[in-house]
Design a protein around this motif. Structure first.
Motif, short mmCIF file in Angstrom:
data_model
loop_
_atom_site.label_atom_id
_atom_site.label_comp_id
_atom_site.label_asym_id
_atom_site.label_seq_id
_atom_site.Cartn_x
_atom_site.Cartn_y
_atom_site.Cartn_z
N PRO A 1 87.66 31.88 -16.93
CA PRO A 1 87.07 33.16 -17.35
C PRO A 1 86.29 33.12 -18.66
CG PRO A 1 89.29 33.52 -16.53
CD PRO A 1 89.11 32.04 -16.64
N VAL A 2 86.34 32.03 -19.40
CA VAL A 2 85.56 31.98 -20.64
C VAL A 2 84.09 31.70 -20.35
CG1 VAL A 2 87.57 31.13 -21.91
CG2 VAL A 2 85.86 29.50 -21.11
N TRP A 3 83.76 31.28 -19.11
CA TRP A 3 82.39 30.90 -18.79
C TRP A 3 81.67 32.05 -18.09
CZ3 TRP A 3 81.85 26.75 -21.46
CH2 TRP A 3 82.88 25.80 -21.54
N PRO A 4 80.42 32.32 -18.46
CA PRO A 4 79.67 33.38 -17.75
C PRO A 4 79.44 33.04 -16.29
CG PRO A 4 78.25 32.17 -19.28
CD PRO A 4 79.65 31.76 -19.58
N SER A 5 79.33 31.75 -15.97
CA SER A 5 79.11 31.35 -14.58
C SER A 5 80.30 31.73 -13.69
CB SER A 5 78.85 29.85 -14.50
OG SER A 5 79.80 29.14 -15.26
N TYR A 6 81.51 31.74 -14.26
CA TYR A 6 82.68 32.17 -13.49
C TYR A 6 82.54 33.64 -13.09
CZ TYR A 6 87.39 33.95 -12.61
OH TYR A 6 88.47 34.58 -12.06
N HIS A 7 82.18 34.48 -14.02
CA HIS A 7 82.07 35.91 -13.74
C HIS A 7 80.92 36.19 -12.76
CE1 HIS A 7 85.08 36.97 -16.74
NE2 HIS A 7 84.54 36.03 -17.50
N HIS A 8 79.83 35.47 -12.92
CA HIS A 8 78.72 35.63 -11.98
C HIS A 8 79.15 35.20 -10.58
CE1 HIS A 8 74.29 34.53 -10.85
NE2 HIS A 8 74.75 35.57 -10.18
N GLY B 1 77.67 41.77 -21.90
CA GLY B 1 77.94 41.46 -23.31
C GLY B 1 77.34 40.14 -23.73
N ILE B 2 77.44 39.12 -22.88
CA ILE B 2 76.86 37.82 -23.20
C ILE B 2 75.35 37.90 -23.29
CG2 ILE B 2 76.44 35.51 -22.22
CD1 ILE B 2 79.34 35.60 -21.21
N THR B 3 74.75 38.64 -22.36
CA THR B 3 73.29 38.81 -22.39
C THR B 3 72.84 39.48 -23.69
OG1 THR B 3 73.26 39.02 -19.98
CG2 THR B 3 71.32 39.80 -21.18
N ALA B 4 73.48 40.58 -24.04
CA ALA B 4 73.10 41.31 -25.24
C ALA B 4 73.33 40.48 -26.50
CB ALA B 4 73.88 42.62 -25.31
N LEU B 5 74.47 39.79 -26.56
CA LEU B 5 74.81 39.00 -27.75
C LEU B 5 73.82 37.89 -28.00
CD1 LEU B 5 76.72 38.13 -30.04
CD2 LEU B 5 77.99 36.81 -28.33
N PHE B 6 73.54 37.08 -26.99
CA PHE B 6 72.69 35.91 -27.21
C PHE B 6 71.22 36.28 -27.35
CE2 PHE B 6 76.46 33.64 -25.66
CZ PHE B 6 76.55 32.67 -26.64
N LEU C 1 85.63 44.13 -10.75
CA LEU C 1 84.18 43.99 -10.77
C LEU C 1 83.59 44.42 -12.12
CD1 LEU C 1 81.40 43.57 -9.42
CD2 LEU C 1 81.59 45.91 -8.54
N PHE C 2 84.11 45.50 -12.69
CA PHE C 2 83.55 46.01 -13.93
C PHE C 2 83.84 45.09 -15.11
CE2 PHE C 2 83.98 49.77 -11.22
CZ PHE C 2 82.68 50.25 -11.29
N VAL C 3 84.93 44.35 -15.05
CA VAL C 3 85.20 43.35 -16.08
C VAL C 3 84.16 42.25 -16.02
CG1 VAL C 3 86.81 41.57 -16.86
CG2 VAL C 3 87.67 43.83 -16.21
N HIS C 4 83.88 41.76 -14.81
CA HIS C 4 82.86 40.72 -14.65
C HIS C 4 81.49 41.20 -15.13
CE1 HIS C 4 85.82 38.43 -12.57
NE2 HIS C 4 85.79 39.13 -11.45
N LEU C 5 81.13 42.42 -14.74
CA LEU C 5 79.83 42.96 -15.16
C LEU C 5 79.78 43.15 -16.67
CD1 LEU C 5 79.29 45.66 -12.37
CD2 LEU C 5 77.99 43.53 -12.67
N GLY C 6 80.88 43.62 -17.24
CA GLY C 6 80.92 43.84 -18.68
C GLY C 6 80.78 42.55 -19.47
N VAL C 7 81.43 41.49 -19.01
CA VAL C 7 81.32 40.19 -19.68
C VAL C 7 79.88 39.69 -19.63
CG1 VAL C 7 82.00 37.76 -19.58
CG2 VAL C 7 83.73 39.55 -19.33
N LEU D 1 69.92 36.71 -16.05
CA LEU D 1 69.78 37.26 -17.40
C LEU D 1 70.72 36.64 -18.43
CD1 LEU D 1 69.28 41.03 -16.47
CD2 LEU D 1 67.54 39.39 -17.19
N PRO D 2 72.03 36.54 -18.19
CA PRO D 2 72.88 35.94 -19.23
C PRO D 2 72.55 34.49 -19.51
CG PRO D 2 74.13 36.37 -17.22
CD PRO D 2 72.83 37.06 -17.07
N PHE D 3 72.14 33.74 -18.50
CA PHE D 3 71.82 32.33 -18.71
C PHE D 3 70.47 32.17 -19.41
CE2 PHE D 3 74.45 32.68 -14.86
CZ PHE D 3 75.59 32.08 -15.37
N ALA D 4 69.56 33.09 -19.15
CA ALA D 4 68.30 33.09 -19.88
C ALA D 4 68.54 33.39 -21.35
CB ALA D 4 67.35 34.13 -19.28
#
Length: 262
Positions: free
Chosen positions: A215-222, A247-252, A238-244, A164-167
């Motif tokens: 940590p600035v990359w979504p791929s790191y959190h995934h 947030g990236i998914t919603a923003l883009f 875990l919740f920090v990774h999920l939150g990032v 989802l975030p990469f899409a």
């Protein structure tokens, strides 16, 4: 006679309504999108085979005596494959379809709102599913990876949802650049992001400044969520990774929707 005609008319109306139901429109759009890209070798072959080939080379052939490497790369190459499915399925195809005027044509069709994007999302998730199954089969069959059934299942879910975030990011890229430039832009983001996130080599084997920026990359959190499933993550929350990722998914998606509506 009138009763029979009325019944026949009611049946015809019900059949017509079923034939033109929104759900059927969504399903047809998703099916045709999947078949279209499956018949596009420049997308289907790299998306499905590259993660598996890289895993065979680096996770199996070059690490026969290191079971931890096979487990680690099972998680990270799963993320690598999902990234490609999301970024290229949206970033390149949307850019090409904008150039060709295909989006204008789609707006003129009597299709439900959002069917175009949902079809692409379903297609990207289906490719992510196939990539995950292929990698897991290789890991269990020739990589010697042994996980609990719950770990296999959870890793599969993490990969599937992780598209989802990469899409969303790919969709935004597709609204910004033209069809000719989209593949280059996506590759310029895709490959460095994979390396700098520790998908090819553990971050502890890379310079400290790379690990600090990861940590600035979504791929790191995934990847950290996937590694947490197999007990090889860096110990983050875990919740920090999920939150990032959320947030990236919603923003883009919001940014891309705004540009598409303009």
């Amino acid at each position: 006679m009138n009763t029979t005609a009325a019944l026949s008319h009611a049946v015809d109306r019900a059949a017509a309504a079923a034939a033109h139901s929104p759900l059927r429109s969504y399903a047809l759009e998703a099916r045709h999108e999947f078949l279209r890209l499956l018949r596009t070798p420049s997308f289907a072959i790299p998306s499905l085979l590259f993660p598996a080939l890289f895993y065979l080379l680096f996770g199996v052939l070059l690490n026969k005596s290191n079971g931890d490497a096979a487990r680690y790369l099972l998680a990270t190459y799963g993320v690598f494959g999902v990234m490609g499915a999301g970024l290229f399925a949206f970033g390149v195809t949307v850019a090409l379809e904008r150039d060709q005027g295909f989006l204008i044509y789609k707006r003129a069709l009597p299709m439900p709102p959002g069917a175009y994007l949902l079809a692409k999302m379903a297609m990207a998730m289906l490719f992510a599913m196939m990539i995950s199954i292929l990698l897991m089969a290789l890991a269990a069959g020739v990589g010697g990876v042994s996980l609990r059934p719950s770990q296999w299942a959870l890793l599969f879910v993490v990969n599937l949802a992780g598209v989802l975030p990469f899409a969303a990011l790919g969709l935004y890229i597709g609204t910004l650049v033209g069809g000719q430039g989209a593949p280059a832009v996506v590759n310029m983001l895709y490959l460095p992001m994979a390396f700098l996130s520790g998908l090819w080599l553990p971050l502890k084997m890379l310079p400290a400044w790379i690990g600090g920026m990861a940590p600035v990359w979504p791929s790191y959190h995934h990847s950290q969520i996937a590694l947490k499933v197999i007990g090889m993550d860096a110990g983050g929350n875990l919740f920090v990774h999920l939150g990032v990722l959320f947030g990236i998914t919603a923003l883009f998606f919001a940014l891309a929707r705004r540009r598409l509506a303009a």
